[in-house]
Scaffold this active site. Sequence first.
Site, short mmCIF file in Angstrom:
data_model
loop_
_atom_site.label_atom_id
_atom_site.label_comp_id
_atom_site.label_asym_id
_atom_site.label_seq_id
_atom_site.Cartn_x
_atom_site.Cartn_y
_atom_site.Cartn_z
N VAL A 83 2.96 3.33 -0.26
CA VAL A 83 3.63 2.53 -1.28
C VAL A 83 3.01 1.14 -1.37
O VAL A 83 2.98 0.54 -2.45
CB VAL A 83 5.14 2.42 -0.98
CG1 VAL A 83 5.83 1.48 -1.97
CG2 VAL A 83 5.79 3.80 -1.04
N GLU A 84 2.51 0.62 -0.28
CA GLU A 84 1.99 -0.74 -0.26
C GLU A 84 0.52 -0.81 -0.69
O GLU A 84 0.22 -1.17 -1.82
CB GLU A 84 2.21 -1.36 1.12
CG GLU A 84 3.70 -1.49 1.46
CD GLU A 84 3.96 -2.14 2.79
OE1 GLU A 84 3.37 -3.19 3.07
OE2 GLU A 84 4.75 -1.58 3.57
N MET A 85 -0.42 -0.46 0.20
CA MET A 85 -1.84 -0.57 -0.15
C MET A 85 -2.53 0.79 -0.25
O MET A 85 -3.61 0.89 -0.84
CB MET A 85 -2.53 -1.49 0.86
CG MET A 85 -1.92 -2.89 0.87
SD MET A 85 -2.52 -3.99 2.19
CE MET A 85 -4.00 -4.64 1.43
#
Length: 308
Positions: free
Chosen positions: A119-121
Amino acid sequence: MKLFTYVFFLMSVYIGTALSAPIKPLPQSVKADWKKVPLGQKLFFDPHLSADGTVSCASCHDLEKGGDDGLKYSVGVSGKKGNINAPTVYNAVFNFRQFWDGRAEDLKAQVFGPIENPVEMNMTMAQTVDKLKKDPMYVSEFARIYSDGITQENVADAIAEYEKTLITPNAPFDRYLKGKQGAISREAEEGYKLFTSKGCIICHNGVNVGGNFYNKFGIFKDANSSSLGRFNITKREEDKYVFKVPSLRNVALTAPYMHDGRARTLQEAVGIMSEHQLGRYITEDEIRKIVAFLESLTGELPKSARKN
């Protein structure tokens, strides 16, 4: 019985801290390898460490906004939204563990989390290394500092070394602790006395005014948390709703509050903590004074926080 044991534990922690200064000033500097810091700084601000080239470490940890992003939940690659409030990166070097659930032992271990989170990077560290090896600047910089060049370990090491430097000394309350007359207002001074007498100091003490052990969210009243905290790591029943106690350094700059961003203001956060953690009533006037104290914990931003 469980509640009694927990309260007894917290009181023993408080007694231990009360024997020395409960809160201590931040140091003016920390030991860091300054050969690695500029490289770590480049990596921290580089969105190419994410799958779609839009998210950097600085995206969720804006160094001009208190070291977080001011959102309830951070936004990652392709506009995906997370499910936990981003903690500040400022003074994180003084935390005894990293992340709300404490799953990372130190800053170096923490680096892997956001990069590999889908979800982040949304990158693996192996993919990150491959991408960096295609950039002549990074190849040269890593070769100059590390004998084995660009590796997963060295990427994490460089970023962590930079993050060590993100400390915010010389807050008004630090100057107050050092005996500086008039460093904080009378209202803030009264707020600190309330912060101590009400019991907030039990969990929020030490150089980072927190960040030094775990605590259950919802001791005296169910906090209705959707996140299970440490339980997700340990799978132990007693670790349900247990989180790392956050630092209160620069807390006036890091709204919204709690792991789920439920409190939009400091006033609201103080009320929630008094109700759920201390099990006691607190007046609006007392909240106002405690907030004045918390505002005195805002320190000076380091030179390394500026993007080169």
